[in-house]
Design a protein around this motif. Structure first.
Motif, short mmCIF file in Angstrom:
data_model
loop_
_atom_site.label_atom_id
_atom_site.label_comp_id
_atom_site.label_asym_id
_atom_site.label_seq_id
_atom_site.Cartn_x
_atom_site.Cartn_y
_atom_site.Cartn_z
N ASP A 85 -2.44 12.13 9.47
CA ASP A 85 -1.70 12.98 8.53
C ASP A 85 -0.18 12.77 8.62
O ASP A 85 0.57 13.35 7.84
N ARG A 86 0.28 11.93 9.53
CA ARG A 86 1.70 11.63 9.68
C ARG A 86 2.11 10.36 8.95
O ARG A 86 3.28 10.00 8.92
N VAL A 87 1.14 9.69 8.33
CA VAL A 87 1.39 8.39 7.69
C VAL A 87 1.28 8.52 6.18
O VAL A 87 0.27 8.98 5.66
N ASN A 88 2.34 8.12 5.48
CA ASN A 88 2.35 8.14 4.02
C ASN A 88 2.63 6.71 3.55
O ASN A 88 3.63 6.12 3.94
N ILE A 89 1.73 6.17 2.72
CA ILE A 89 1.88 4.80 2.25
C ILE A 89 1.87 4.80 0.73
O ILE A 89 1.03 5.43 0.10
N ARG A 90 2.83 4.09 0.15
CA ARG A 90 2.83 3.88 -1.31
C ARG A 90 3.28 2.45 -1.57
O ARG A 90 3.75 1.76 -0.68
N ARG A 91 3.08 2.00 -2.79
CA ARG A 91 3.50 0.65 -3.17
C ARG A 91 4.83 0.71 -3.92
O ARG A 91 5.11 1.69 -4.60
N ASP A 92 5.60 -0.36 -3.80
CA ASP A 92 6.82 -0.45 -4.58
C ASP A 92 6.47 -0.66 -6.06
O ASP A 92 5.30 -0.77 -6.40
N GLU A 93 7.50 -0.72 -6.91
CA GLU A 93 7.26 -0.84 -8.35
C GLU A 93 6.49 -2.10 -8.74
O GLU A 93 5.76 -2.11 -9.71
N THR A 94 6.66 -3.16 -7.97
CA THR A 94 5.98 -4.42 -8.30
C THR A 94 4.53 -4.42 -7.82
O THR A 94 3.74 -5.25 -8.25
N GLY A 95 4.21 -3.53 -6.88
CA GLY A 95 2.88 -3.50 -6.30
C GLY A 95 2.68 -4.53 -5.21
O GLY A 95 1.59 -4.65 -4.65
N LEU A 96 3.74 -5.27 -4.86
CA LEU A 96 3.63 -6.35 -3.88
C LEU A 96 3.94 -5.92 -2.45
O LEU A 96 3.66 -6.67 -1.51
N ALA A 97 4.56 -4.77 -2.28
CA ALA A 97 4.94 -4.32 -0.94
C ALA A 97 4.43 -2.91 -0.67
O ALA A 97 4.43 -2.05 -1.57
N LEU A 98 3.99 -2.69 0.55
CA LEU A 98 3.62 -1.35 1.01
C LEU A 98 4.86 -0.72 1.62
O LEU A 98 5.54 -1.34 2.46
N LEU A 99 5.16 0.50 1.20
CA LEU A 99 6.28 1.26 1.75
C LEU A 99 5.68 2.34 2.63
O LEU A 99 4.98 3.22 2.15
N VAL A 100 5.96 2.27 3.92
CA VAL A 100 5.32 3.14 4.89
C VAL A 100 6.34 4.13 5.43
O VAL A 100 7.43 3.74 5.87
N ASP A 101 5.99 5.41 5.41
CA ASP A 101 6.85 6.50 5.88
C ASP A 101 6.03 7.29 6.89
O ASP A 101 5.02 7.89 6.54
N VAL A 102 6.45 7.27 8.14
CA VAL A 102 5.73 7.95 9.21
C VAL A 102 6.62 9.05 9.77
O VAL A 102 7.78 8.82 10.11
N THR A 103 6.09 10.27 9.83
CA THR A 103 6.84 11.41 10.32
C THR A 103 6.29 11.83 11.69
O THR A 103 5.08 11.93 11.86
N ARG A 104 7.18 12.06 12.63
CA ARG A 104 6.76 12.48 13.97
C ARG A 104 6.48 13.97 13.99
O ARG A 104 7.02 14.78 13.37
#
Length: 104
Positions: A85-104
């Motif tokens: 539940d601390r990991v949020n993943i989305r794709r950039d506008e091109t769909g080629l990269a995963l953008l990962v946001d992890v909260t402690r």
């Protein structure tokens, strides 16, 4: 000036996330458990799978891409002892990269 031993609220980029899984797990674990303050955030990217440009990049640039899926990133974080539940993943506008946001 921040001491090199102080924890921080944000880590804006990790290097080495496109290498072999054991090294990535180690980097995530160190950043998450060793460097972040409570409620701190860790951001990193990875080339998403599938990548239609992979053959072109590997052939012309001689660059071996390590593509990962959302599930791959979640597994790496889980292996680094980061709760799901601390990991949020989305794709950039091109769909080629995963953008990962992890909260402690």
């Amino acid at each position: 000036m921040m001491s090199p031993w102080e924890r921080t609220r944000r880590i804006g980029s990790l290097t080495g996330t496109e290498t072999a899984d054991p090294q990535v797990t180690c980097v995530i674990r160190h950043a998450y458990h060793g460097l972040l303050k409570p409620y701190g955030r860790l951001f990193f990217t990875n080339i998403a799978s599938p990548n239609p440009y992979r053959p072109l990049i590997e052939y012309l640039a001689d660059w071996v891409l390590v593509e990962r899926s959302d599930d791959d990133i979640r597994r790496l974080c889980r292996d680094a002892d980061v709760a799901e539940d601390r990991v949020n993943i989305r794709r950039d506008e091109t769909g080629l990269a995963l953008l990962v946001d992890v909260t402690r």
